[in-house]
Design a protein around this motif. Structure first.
Motif, short mmCIF file in Angstrom:
data_model
loop_
_atom_site.label_atom_id
_atom_site.label_comp_id
_atom_site.label_asym_id
_atom_site.label_seq_id
_atom_site.Cartn_x
_atom_site.Cartn_y
_atom_site.Cartn_z
N GLU A 106 0.85 -1.19 0.00
CA GLU A 106 0.00 0.00 0.00
C GLU A 106 0.88 1.23 0.00
OE1 GLU A 106 -1.44 0.96 4.47
OE2 GLU A 106 -2.44 -0.75 3.56
N PHE A 107 0.36 2.30 -0.62
CA PHE A 107 1.10 3.55 -0.71
C PHE A 107 0.10 4.69 -0.79
CE2 PHE A 107 0.59 1.54 -4.78
CZ PHE A 107 0.13 2.55 -5.62
N VAL A 108 0.54 5.89 -0.42
CA VAL A 108 -0.33 7.06 -0.40
C VAL A 108 -0.11 7.88 -1.66
CG1 VAL A 108 -0.93 9.18 0.82
CG2 VAL A 108 -0.36 7.11 2.11
N SER A 109 -1.21 8.26 -2.30
CA SER A 109 -1.16 9.13 -3.48
C SER A 109 -2.33 10.10 -3.39
CB SER A 109 -1.25 8.30 -4.76
OG SER A 109 -1.26 9.14 -5.90
N GLY A 110 -2.04 11.38 -3.37
CA GLY A 110 -3.10 12.38 -3.31
C GLY A 110 -3.96 12.28 -2.06
N GLY A 111 -3.37 11.87 -0.94
CA GLY A 111 -4.12 11.77 0.30
C GLY A 111 -4.95 10.51 0.43
N VAL A 112 -4.80 9.59 -0.50
CA VAL A 112 -5.56 8.34 -0.49
C VAL A 112 -4.59 7.17 -0.44
CG1 VAL A 112 -7.16 6.90 -1.81
CG2 VAL A 112 -7.43 9.37 -1.83
N THR A 113 -4.86 6.21 0.43
CA THR A 113 -4.04 5.01 0.49
C THR A 113 -4.52 4.03 -0.56
OG1 THR A 113 -3.65 5.28 2.85
CG2 THR A 113 -3.25 3.09 1.94
N LEU A 114 -3.63 3.68 -1.49
CA LEU A 114 -3.95 2.72 -2.55
C LEU A 114 -3.29 1.39 -2.22
CD1 LEU A 114 -3.35 5.03 -5.62
CD2 LEU A 114 -5.53 4.45 -4.56
N ARG A 115 -3.99 0.31 -2.46
CA ARG A 115 -3.45 -1.02 -2.19
C ARG A 115 -3.24 -1.76 -3.50
NH1 ARG A 115 -7.22 -0.03 1.70
NH2 ARG A 115 -6.37 0.09 3.79
N GLY A 116 -2.10 -2.41 -3.60
CA GLY A 116 -1.78 -3.14 -4.81
C GLY A 116 -0.98 -4.39 -4.50
N TRP A 117 -0.31 -4.91 -5.51
CA TRP A 117 0.49 -6.11 -5.39
C TRP A 117 1.88 -5.84 -5.95
CZ3 TRP A 117 -3.85 -8.61 -8.57
CH2 TRP A 117 -4.95 -8.89 -7.74
N PHE A 118 2.89 -6.43 -5.32
CA PHE A 118 4.25 -6.40 -5.83
C PHE A 118 4.67 -7.83 -6.13
CE2 PHE A 118 8.86 -6.79 -5.16
CZ PHE A 118 9.27 -5.95 -6.18
N TYR A 119 5.17 -8.05 -7.32
CA TYR A 119 5.68 -9.35 -7.74
C TYR A 119 7.18 -9.25 -7.94
CZ TYR A 119 0.92 -10.84 -8.96
OH TYR A 119 -0.41 -11.18 -8.93
N ALA A 120 7.92 -10.15 -7.31
CA ALA A 120 9.37 -10.20 -7.49
C ALA A 120 9.71 -11.50 -8.22
CB ALA A 120 10.07 -10.16 -6.15
N PRO A 121 10.63 -11.44 -9.17
CA PRO A 121 11.01 -12.68 -9.86
C PRO A 121 11.75 -13.62 -8.92
CG PRO A 121 12.37 -10.84 -10.62
CD PRO A 121 11.34 -10.28 -9.69
N ASP A 122 11.52 -14.91 -9.07
CA ASP A 122 12.20 -15.91 -8.26
C ASP A 122 13.71 -15.84 -8.49
OD1 ASP A 122 9.82 -16.88 -7.23
OD2 ASP A 122 9.61 -18.41 -8.79
N GLY A 123 14.46 -15.89 -7.41
CA GLY A 123 15.91 -15.93 -7.51
C GLY A 123 16.57 -14.61 -7.89
N ALA A 124 15.82 -13.51 -7.86
CA ALA A 124 16.40 -12.22 -8.22
C ALA A 124 17.41 -11.79 -7.15
CB ALA A 124 15.32 -11.15 -8.35
N ALA A 125 18.58 -11.39 -7.61
CA ALA A 125 19.62 -10.89 -6.70
C ALA A 125 19.85 -9.42 -7.02
CB ALA A 125 20.90 -11.69 -6.86
N GLY A 126 19.55 -8.55 -6.08
CA GLY A 126 19.73 -7.12 -6.32
C GLY A 126 18.55 -6.51 -7.06
N GLU A 127 18.80 -5.37 -7.66
CA GLU A 127 17.75 -4.64 -8.35
C GLU A 127 17.46 -5.25 -9.72
OE1 GLU A 127 18.76 -0.51 -8.52
OE2 GLU A 127 18.86 -0.33 -6.35
N VAL A 128 16.19 -5.22 -10.10
CA VAL A 128 15.77 -5.67 -11.43
C VAL A 128 14.81 -4.63 -12.00
CG1 VAL A 128 16.05 -8.13 -10.92
CG2 VAL A 128 13.86 -7.04 -10.50
N PRO A 129 14.65 -4.57 -13.32
CA PRO A 129 13.67 -3.66 -13.90
C PRO A 129 12.27 -3.98 -13.39
CG PRO A 129 15.10 -4.56 -15.61
CD PRO A 129 15.39 -5.32 -14.34
#
Length: 82
Positions: A6-29
């Motif tokens: 969840e994150f705040v935008s324009g005074g409203v808390t928005l809820r979403g999903w974050f997907y991370a690739p399996d086995g990712a090491a460090g930052e990815v696009p």
């Protein structure tokens, strides 16, 4: 792997999903996705996110504008949840 976020935008808390690739090491696009005005994130955006993460990309799926799960800061301060 999907994580609820969840994150705040324009005074409203928005809820979403974050997907991370399996086995990712460090930052990815990262791809950020949202439907148009007449749909919500639950309408098959998870299918696309899984394809992106299988290709090694992270993915954020968020509500479009003020649709979907949200709450205003004043409601959050009062402890009310929709």
């Amino acid at each position: 792997m999907r994580e609820d976020i969840e994150f705040v935008s324009g005074g409203v808390t928005l809820r979403g999903w974050f997907y991370a690739p399996d086995g990712a090491a460090g930052e990815v696009p990262c791809v950020v996705m949202a439907h148009g005005f007449a749909a919500v994130k639950e309408m098959h955006l998870d299918d696309y996110a899984e394809v992106f993460t299988a290709a090694g990309l992270a993915c954020v799926v968020r509500p479009s504008g003020l649709r979907g799960q949200r709450r205003r800061r004043r409601e959050a301060a009062a402890g009310d949840r929709p």
